[in-house]
Design an enzyme around this catalytic site. Sequence first.
Site, mmCIF file in Angstrom:
data_model
loop_
_atom_site.group_PDB
_atom_site.id
_atom_site.type_symbol
_atom_site.label_atom_id
_atom_site.label_comp_id
_atom_site.label_asym_id
_atom_site.label_seq_id
_atom_site.Cartn_x
_atom_site.Cartn_y
_atom_site.Cartn_z
ATOM 1 C CE LYS A 33 -4.164 -1.873 1.203
ATOM 2 N NZ LYS A 33 -5.461 -1.609 0.588
ATOM 3 C CG HIS B 72 -2.553 -13.685 -1.360
ATOM 4 N ND1 HIS B 72 -3.586 -12.823 -1.622
ATOM 5 C CD2 HIS B 72 -2.418 -13.706 -0.019
ATOM 6 C CE1 HIS B 72 -4.045 -12.324 -0.483
ATOM 7 N NE2 HIS B 72 -3.357 -12.852 0.500
#
Length: 808
Positions: free
Chosen positions: A131, A725
Amino acid sequence: MSTTDHPTDRTGTGWDATVLGYPRTGPRREAKKALEALWAGRADVAATEEALAAVRARTLRRLNALGLHAHDASIPSAASSYDHVLDAAVAVGAVPPRFADVVGPDGRVDVAGRSTIARGRGADAPLEMTKWFDTNYHYLVPEIGPGTEFRFADDSSVREFSEALADGFLTRPVLVGPLTFLLLSKPADGAPAGFRPLDRMDDLLGAYADLLAAHAAAGATWVQLDEPALVSDSATAGVADLPGLVRRTYERLTALPQRPQLLVAAPYGDLGELLEPLARTGVEGVGLDLVRGRLPEVDGEAGAGLREALRGTLVVGGVVDGRNVWAGDLPRALASLRALEPAAAHVAAGTSTSLLHVPHDVADEPQLDERLRSWLAFADQKVAEVVVLGRALRDETAVADALAASARVRADRAGAPGVVRPEVRERLAALTPEAFRRSDYAVRRSAQEEVLGLPLLPTTSIGSFPQTREIRAARAAHARGELATESYEEFLRAEVDRVVALQEDLGFDVLVHGEPERNDMVQYFAEHLDGFAVTRNGWVQSYGSRCVRPPILFGDVVRPEPITVRWAQHAQSRTARPVKGMLTGPVTILAWSFVRDDQPLGETARQVALALRDEVGDLEAAGTRVVQVDEPALRELLPLREADQGAYLEWSVGSFRLATAGAGDATQVHTHLCYSEFGEVIDAIDGLDADVTSIEAARSRMEVVPDLARQGFARGIGPGVYDIHSPRVPGEEEVADLLRLAVAAVPARQVWVNPDCGLKTRGYAEVEPALRALVAAARTVRAELDGHEGHHGRDGRAPAVGAGGRAG
Ligand code: GLN
Ligand code: ZN
């Protein structure tokens, strides 16, 4: 030609208005489509670069048409084919060795090469993605080692500047600043212990010197260096003398013999004490975020130092919010700019951050309520705002109408129906501390044990099951009006039946309904709550070609009717085992929406929490025994300055508790957080007071479990044992090993068995065998624990490693 010894724009004749950056996707996501065509083999590199160049050319014309000048560097050149941090890495030659072959003989990396670094290739892992500050944008993390050979390698930014110049625009190239570049990088694999990318600053500056010289040679008069890392305590943690580092770095750059003027921008927060040393280095301009950051003190004695430092400097006052979609309060913004005028050589109106975080144009949302639309400003409207403010700085009477209109819009919004709903305000005001508190955990635990009767190491999943092509096709057909609501819901019920039956067959203990009815875990709730609006074209880049459409939270939040109850009820009617009710938590709903700017975030969070609290109550009344409230964004919103973090954690944790504390003792409350670096929020996790917390842990091999144990965390914990993932299917033994690590660290009665996160992005071909392995591993380790029970008492702790755990 060197530009440094020329009279610069610093004397008061410079630009009046600018933006730090503009959306890169294109109003119809042209850049996204171009990239995806390349990846799908439908377009070649030349065609893709041409499509991206067309988006850039359109941006120049658009910004100019909106009022930014074409010839004075007030228009930024800030495009990026994938990510701006990746661009910086490529520009300075920091391509990891495993991707060395994508670098051309001239040092350039084309769009295909950048895609390869970003997305990986076979066994070559992509750069890690994480992020960008407290936003929902994700950047690629450069890998820097002692051997990284920094040099000015890829000249794309110079070519893009020249391309714009040839097109008639003298732009301001935007680059990631050297401090931010190294502070956001991670040590390359194999770097010696203790090595920090920051240790390579000297060499990096050599590359920046050549890059800046090339820009000057091409005719750039200004370059913008973005240094957001300077507003973040976590990005700069461990730097011994930060002001000194800023000084040394920028003194080296300003001393360069050939360079453009430098605008150093510090978006996303408060530069605080670093502004003065930065300004003293002789950089020609600084960009301040005056939305998140404070207005610097330039008056009186306290402001004397800063006044002197800024005397020769252009200050771009970031008064127009780059993170939000509301038409700004222009008179107030103007007052902030005016307050800086006595100190700075020149003040220009700007945005607080790049406009990367907002959609293109409100005009693309004709379906929105007209009154709501009049309150909004997307990127194009924000450009118009900085232009008005820039004019106002010169001649306020010339824009008196626009300033008055701005005040009218804000007033209209404040008084509009739906923005303030007295019944919501009254309910919040009447809350007592009891509304935030459940019974003691011990009481809850025995009540829940009685109702649920679960085995040791209960198995569950995080909520979503694969969103198959059929589900997406049915949703799209329903949205187009081609599939009647009744048939669509029948389809969804059949999907739930299938998912429930599958979980029974797999042997799960606590089931989920699979979330087939949800397009997105936030948008779904936004669509069912009053106070939110959703857009049609309001796309914002999340990473690479990925875009999201955050809902707009404009008013007080009310739940007109139950949202999830009939799905939960239907699923529960299909099985005797408990099915979890599934909700998205208040903090996550706020984090992934555009929130209102007219009240504190904590208040908005409590309103959402009350709506969810009612939903929890209705789920219970409908027979739900387990409710999960997801908060994957709890850490994302953590303020960048440590000083602000305590207050944030208080309201965020409080809103979660408000949402969940209405549940009866026997109702088991779960939460899910999808990341594994807990450092700063570990106390908050405890504070949520959930009965069971599931977290990501598979990749880090359960590292977080001993951390939580050290913290004295005594409630249920579900460390993920299946990394969703990756398409890889874990084997039973591998999962069992992870579980053994978990039960070695905490008493087994606390441990739950679940994947890392929801399964919606995966396919059944992987999910089924992985979940089978997960259940089998749980059974194996359960049997091992039972076998040792006689020797080790009832806490069920594994026999092998006793020292790490506490007695149950
Ligand atoms: N319940 C959600 C799901 O399973 C949680 C997703 C998330 O945390 N990001 O998809
Ligand atoms: Zn998750």
